[in-house]
Design an enzyme around this catalytic site. Structure first.
Site, PDB file in Angstrom:
ATOM      1  N   ARG A   1       7.542  34.001  -6.168  1.00  0.00           N
ATOM      2  CA  ARG A   1       7.383  32.557  -5.905  1.00  0.00           C
ATOM      3  C   ARG A   1       6.406  31.942  -6.896  1.00  0.00           C
ATOM      4  NH1 ARG A   1       5.595  30.573   0.043  1.00  0.00           N
ATOM      5  NH2 ARG A   1       3.507  30.908  -0.813  1.00  0.00           N
TER       6      ARG A   1
ATOM      7  N   ARG B   1       0.858  22.549  -4.235  1.00  0.00           N
ATOM      8  CA  ARG B   1       1.546  23.356  -5.247  1.00  0.00           C
ATOM      9  C   ARG B   1       2.440  22.435  -6.055  1.00  0.00           C
ATOM     10  NH1 ARG B   1       3.442  27.179  -0.528  1.00  0.00           N
ATOM     11  NH2 ARG B   1       1.575  28.452  -0.320  1.00  0.00           N
TER      12      ARG B   1
ATOM     13  N   ARG C   1      -3.686  36.375   1.458  1.00  0.00           N
ATOM     14  CA  ARG C   1      -2.451  36.278   2.242  1.00  0.00           C
ATOM     15  C   ARG C   1      -1.969  37.666   2.672  1.00  0.00           C
ATOM     16  NH1 ARG C   1       0.137  30.902   1.457  1.00  0.00           N
ATOM     17  NH2 ARG C   1      -1.674  29.692   0.864  1.00  0.00           N
TER      18      ARG C   1
HETATM   19  P1  ADP Z   1       6.921  31.186   3.590  1.00  0.00           P
HETATM   20  O1  ADP Z   1       7.307  29.743   3.832  1.00  0.00           O
HETATM   21  O2  ADP Z   1       7.042  32.026   4.824  1.00  0.00           O
HETATM   22  O3  ADP Z   1       5.592  31.346   2.927  1.00  0.00           O
HETATM   23  P2  ADP Z   1       9.043  31.095   1.579  1.00  0.00           P
HETATM   24  O4  ADP Z   1      10.195  30.530   2.324  1.00  0.00           O
HETATM   25  O5  ADP Z   1       8.317  30.202   0.619  1.00  0.00           O
HETATM   26  O6  ADP Z   1       7.991  31.795   2.573  1.00  0.00           O
HETATM   27  O7  ADP Z   1       9.571  32.393   0.806  1.00  0.00           O
HETATM   28  C1  ADP Z   1       8.736  33.106  -0.112  1.00  0.00           C
HETATM   29  C2  ADP Z   1       9.557  33.502  -1.329  1.00  0.00           C
HETATM   30  O8  ADP Z   1      10.499  34.510  -0.951  1.00  0.00           O
HETATM   31  C3  ADP Z   1      10.361  32.343  -1.915  1.00  0.00           C
HETATM   32  O9  ADP Z   1      10.359  32.464  -3.322  1.00  0.00           O
HETATM   33  C4  ADP Z   1      11.759  32.548  -1.333  1.00  0.00           C
HETATM   34  O10 ADP Z   1      12.754  32.072  -2.211  1.00  0.00           O
HETATM   35  C5  ADP Z   1      11.839  34.066  -1.163  1.00  0.00           C
HETATM   36  N1  ADP Z   1      12.580  34.489   0.022  1.00  0.00           N
HETATM   37  C6  ADP Z   1      12.628  33.907   1.234  1.00  0.00           C
HETATM   38  N2  ADP Z   1      13.386  34.626   2.096  1.00  0.00           N
HETATM   39  C7  ADP Z   1      13.793  35.711   1.413  1.00  0.00           C
HETATM   40  C8  ADP Z   1      14.614  36.856   1.752  1.00  0.00           C
HETATM   41  N3  ADP Z   1      15.137  37.044   2.965  1.00  0.00           N
HETATM   42  N4  ADP Z   1      14.828  37.782   0.796  1.00  0.00           N
HETATM   43  C9  ADP Z   1      14.293  37.659  -0.457  1.00  0.00           C
HETATM   44  N5  ADP Z   1      13.532  36.603  -0.843  1.00  0.00           N
HETATM   45  C10 ADP Z   1      13.279  35.647   0.086  1.00  0.00           C
HETATM   46  P1  5GP Z   2       0.794  27.665   2.929  1.00  0.00           P
HETATM   47  O1  5GP Z   2      -0.526  27.515   2.249  1.00  0.00           O
HETATM   48  O2  5GP Z   2       1.581  28.849   2.407  1.00  0.00           O
HETATM   49  O3  5GP Z   2       1.596  26.402   2.973  1.00  0.00           O
HETATM   50  O4  5GP Z   2       0.487  28.017   4.462  1.00  0.00           O
HETATM   51  C1  5GP Z   2      -0.353  29.090   4.779  1.00  0.00           C
HETATM   52  C2  5GP Z   2      -0.255  29.394   6.266  1.00  0.00           C
HETATM   53  O5  5GP Z   2      -0.752  28.279   7.008  1.00  0.00           O
HETATM   54  C3  5GP Z   2       1.162  29.637   6.765  1.00  0.00           C
HETATM   55  O6  5GP Z   2       1.134  30.763   7.635  1.00  0.00           O
HETATM   56  C4  5GP Z   2       1.504  28.398   7.548  1.00  0.00           C
HETATM   57  O7  5GP Z   2       2.364  28.663   8.631  1.00  0.00           O
HETATM   58  C5  5GP Z   2       0.124  28.011   8.075  1.00  0.00           C
HETATM   59  N1  5GP Z   2       0.006  26.595   8.436  1.00  0.00           N
HETATM   60  C6  5GP Z   2       0.569  25.514   7.850  1.00  0.00           C
HETATM   61  N2  5GP Z   2       0.249  24.391   8.514  1.00  0.00           N
HETATM   62  C7  5GP Z   2      -0.515  24.771   9.562  1.00  0.00           C
HETATM   63  C8  5GP Z   2      -1.132  24.066  10.648  1.00  0.00           C
HETATM   64  O8  5GP Z   2      -1.046  22.865  10.794  1.00  0.00           O
HETATM   65  N3  5GP Z   2      -1.843  24.812  11.521  1.00  0.00           N
HETATM   66  C9  5GP Z   2      -1.991  26.163  11.414  1.00  0.00           C
HETATM   67  N4  5GP Z   2      -2.697  26.785  12.352  1.00  0.00           N
HETATM   68  N5  5GP Z   2      -1.406  26.855  10.427  1.00  0.00           N
HETATM   69  C10 5GP Z   2      -0.680  26.174   9.509  1.00  0.00           C
END
Ligand code: ADP
Ligand code: 5GP
Length: 209
Positions: free
Chosen positions: A141, A48, A152
């Site tokens: 996001r 990204r 997702r």
């Molecule tokens: P993940 O790593 O689980 O995919 P992120 O940390 O990237 O999720 O969070 C997804 C989006 O939601 C981001 O834009 C983040 O800023 C926002 N976000 C994260 N936690 C919260 C929360 N508790 N309330 C509202 N927005 C949140």
């Molecule tokens: P993202 O594409 O948003 O970074 O990740 C998508 C999902 O893949 C998330 O649920 C994240 O926790 C999971 N993920 C990231 N790295 C790994 C990994 O090494 N192993 C597995 N099993 N899941 C992962």
């Protein structure tokens, strides 16, 4: 012969995409810069905007990853949203060699494999308030296509069900209000580390003010 030093237990954080895992980890790593190290996974998905190869992930081709998995280089791997993700043995070793708590951000199929391994991690589930809220966060996001967003969200309910099943995780964090979620997450993980310190595990808990 000197006794082998016992390192800290790794920590796994799992939760649906958009539930706020990266947000919690970013805060934790900033507050405790010497304590934690991120296990840099491999993935076949595209980076990204702002993501850096070798920092957020190792971005590889499917062919590269399939060969490395067949070569027994991974502790766990899974397909998520049409892409492969996996934790290499080297990724965990790199962090453990520094004496830090190795943090794995992985989805549920990976968690199931890790539970059968000898890693013995502390297991945290990051629970969103609802799937509608996940959708709202993922749209804000602005990282997903319509197709990847749908994949997702399709996975989310299955992940929530697994996360809430008793015995699958050591703690479930309701991630609604971010400050409350972070406080609960931090208190739990720091208290787990303190228990290990009492048993002789060497680990810094210095904070950055
Ligand atoms: P993940 O790593 O689980 O995919 P992120 O940390 O990237 O999720 O969070 C997804 C989006 O939601 C981001 O834009 C983040 O800023 C926002 N976000 C994260 N936690 C919260 C929360 N508790 N309330 C509202 N927005 C949140
Ligand atoms: P993202 O594409 O948003 O970074 O990740 C998508 C999902 O893949 C998330 O649920 C994240 O926790 C999971 N993920 C990231 N790295 C790994 C990994 O090494 N192993 C597995 N099993 N899941 C992962």
């Amino acid at each position: 012969m000197a006794a082998a030093t016992i390192g800290p237990r790794p920590m796994v954080i799992c939760g649906p995409s958009g539930s706020g895992k990266s947000t919690l980890l970013k805060r934790l790593f900033a507050e405790y810069p010497d304590t934690f190290g991120f296990s840099v996974s491999h993935t076949t998905r595209q980076p990204r905007e702002g993501e850096i190869n070798g920092v957020h992930y190792h971005y590889v081709t499917r062919d590269h990853m399939e060969k490395a998995i067949a070569n027994d280089e991974f502790i766990e791997s899974a397909c998520f949203g049409g892409n492969l993700y996996g934790t290499s043995k080297a990724a965990v070793r790199d962090v453990q060699d520094k004496g830090k708590v190795c943090v794995l951000d992985i989805e549920i199929e990976g968690v199931k494999q890790i539970k059968k391994s000898d890693l013995n991690p502390i297991l945290v589930f990051n629970n969103p308030p609802s799937v509608d809220e996940l959708k709202r966060r993922l749209l804000l996001r602005n990282t997903e296509t319509e197709e990847s967003l749908q994949k997702r969200l399709d996975a989310a309910q299955r992940e929530i069900d697994f996360g809430n099943e008793p015995g699958n995780f050591d703690i479930i964090i309701l991630n609604d209000i971010i400050d409350e979620a972070y406080a609960k997450f931090k208190d739990f993980i720091i208290s787990e580390i303190k228990k290990q310190q009492e048993q002789g595990v060497q680990i810094s808990l210095e904070t950055k003010n």
